[in-house]
Design a protein around this motif. Structure first.
Motif, mmCIF file in Angstrom:
data_model
loop_
_atom_site.group_PDB
_atom_site.id
_atom_site.type_symbol
_atom_site.label_atom_id
_atom_site.label_comp_id
_atom_site.label_asym_id
_atom_site.label_seq_id
_atom_site.Cartn_x
_atom_site.Cartn_y
_atom_site.Cartn_z
ATOM 1 N N VAL A 1 -5.474 22.525 -3.038
ATOM 2 C CA VAL A 1 -5.244 21.311 -2.263
ATOM 3 C C VAL A 1 -5.386 20.116 -3.178
ATOM 4 C CG1 VAL A 1 -6.007 19.915 -0.291
ATOM 5 C CG2 VAL A 1 -6.187 22.424 -0.199
ATOM 6 N N ARG A 2 -4.349 19.282 -3.203
ATOM 7 C CA ARG A 2 -4.380 18.060 -4.015
ATOM 8 C C ARG A 2 -4.009 16.891 -3.127
ATOM 9 N NH1 ARG A 2 -2.351 20.035 -9.823
ATOM 10 N NH2 ARG A 2 -3.079 22.186 -9.597
ATOM 11 N N ILE A 3 -4.651 15.760 -3.356
ATOM 12 C CA ILE A 3 -4.312 14.544 -2.634
ATOM 13 C C ILE A 3 -3.770 13.569 -3.663
ATOM 14 C CG2 ILE A 3 -5.170 12.632 -1.251
ATOM 15 C CD1 ILE A 3 -7.239 14.553 -0.077
ATOM 16 N N VAL A 4 -2.544 13.091 -3.435
ATOM 17 C CA VAL A 4 -1.874 12.229 -4.406
ATOM 18 C C VAL A 4 -1.324 10.983 -3.713
ATOM 19 C CG1 VAL A 4 -1.268 14.122 -5.946
ATOM 20 C CG2 VAL A 4 0.316 13.478 -4.150
ATOM 21 N N GLU A 5 -1.124 9.948 -4.504
ATOM 22 C CA GLU A 5 -0.557 8.699 -4.021
ATOM 23 C C GLU A 5 0.920 8.633 -4.369
ATOM 24 O OE1 GLU A 5 -1.798 4.003 -3.988
ATOM 25 O OE2 GLU A 5 -2.353 5.211 -5.730
ATOM 26 N N ALA A 6 1.716 8.130 -3.428
ATOM 27 C CA ALA A 6 3.146 7.962 -3.665
ATOM 28 C C ALA A 6 3.369 6.936 -4.776
ATOM 29 C CB ALA A 6 3.853 7.505 -2.402
ATOM 30 N N ILE A 7 4.461 7.065 -5.453
ATOM 31 C CA ILE A 7 4.852 6.118 -6.488
ATOM 32 C C ILE A 7 5.596 4.970 -5.837
ATOM 33 C CG2 ILE A 7 6.265 5.768 -8.547
ATOM 34 C CD1 ILE A 7 5.825 8.773 -9.120
ATOM 35 N N MET B 1 0.846 -1.177 0.000
ATOM 36 C CA MET B 1 0.000 0.000 0.000
ATOM 37 C C MET B 1 0.893 1.243 0.000
ATOM 38 S SD MET B 1 -2.927 1.136 2.801
ATOM 39 C CE MET B 1 -3.039 -0.527 3.337
ATOM 40 N N ASN B 2 0.667 2.126 -0.958
ATOM 41 C CA ASN B 2 1.469 3.345 -1.076
ATOM 42 C C ASN B 2 0.952 4.443 -0.151
ATOM 43 O OD1 ASN B 2 2.953 2.116 -3.082
ATOM 44 N ND2 ASN B 2 1.729 2.990 -4.723
ATOM 45 N N LYS B 3 1.867 5.291 0.271
ATOM 46 C CA LYS B 3 1.491 6.421 1.109
ATOM 47 C C LYS B 3 0.668 7.416 0.301
ATOM 48 C CE LYS B 3 5.255 5.917 4.291
ATOM 49 N NZ LYS B 3 6.191 6.561 5.166
ATOM 50 N N GLY B 4 -0.092 8.224 1.022
ATOM 51 C CA GLY B 4 -0.873 9.290 0.409
ATOM 52 C C GLY B 4 -0.406 10.624 0.954
ATOM 53 N N TYR B 5 -0.532 11.653 0.144
ATOM 54 C CA TYR B 5 -0.050 12.981 0.529
ATOM 55 C C TYR B 5 -1.074 14.054 0.208
ATOM 56 C CZ TYR B 5 4.504 10.809 0.934
ATOM 57 O OH TYR B 5 5.545 9.996 1.306
ATOM 58 N N TRP B 6 -1.191 15.013 1.100
ATOM 59 C CA TRP B 6 -1.860 16.267 0.779
ATOM 60 C C TRP B 6 -0.754 17.199 0.299
ATOM 61 C CZ3 TRP B 6 -5.056 18.120 5.606
ATOM 62 C CH2 TRP B 6 -6.036 17.179 5.924
ATOM 63 N N VAL B 7 -0.962 17.841 -0.817
ATOM 64 C CA VAL B 7 -0.039 18.864 -1.303
ATOM 65 C C VAL B 7 -0.859 20.151 -1.373
ATOM 66 C CG1 VAL B 7 1.490 19.596 -3.159
ATOM 67 C CG2 VAL B 7 1.256 17.148 -2.614
ATOM 68 N N ILE B 8 -0.496 21.105 -0.537
ATOM 69 C CA ILE B 8 -1.276 22.337 -0.403
ATOM 70 C C ILE B 8 -0.411 23.523 -0.790
ATOM 71 C CG2 ILE B 8 -2.574 23.816 1.185
ATOM 72 C CD1 ILE B 8 -2.813 21.232 2.985
#
Length: 97
Positions: free
Chosen positions: A90-96, A1-8
């Motif tokens: 605000v964007r929510i992205v998944e780590a590669i 499971m990859n980490k998730g990030y908020w990029v603000i």
């Protein structure tokens, strides 16, 4: 499971006092949902179309945890401080990988 990030990326801050009222309860809600603020501040340099605006990156153990935290009642309750006080992207992205 990859980490998730908020990029603000913060845009215009027209009411810094209101933004400061947002920070403590928002951080508390983020931490309560397993988030860790890993980047916060003004960019040291900007390139291409980069803007010299405050950036915050929050790490979560999974993409779903990142989405759930943002959509949670306690985090959503903090956003009223920002109405009319600041704009953000605000964007929510998944780590590669």
């Amino acid at each position: 499971m990859n980490k998730g990030y908020w990029v603000i990326a913060w845009g215009v801050i027209s009411d810094p006092v209101a933004v400061e009222r947002y920070v403590a309860p928002a951080t508390e809600a983020i931490v309560a949902h397993g988030g860790r603020v890993v980047v916060g501040g003004e960019p040291a340099r900007t390139y291409e179309q980069g803007l010299a605006s405050r950036i915050v990156v929050v790490e979560f153990d999974s993409l779903q945890a990142a989405i759930s935290a943002y959509e949670s009642e306690d985090y959503q309750a903090t956003l009223h401080h920002l109405v009319g006080a600041a704009t953000r992207d605000v964007r929510i992205v998944e780590a590669i990988g």
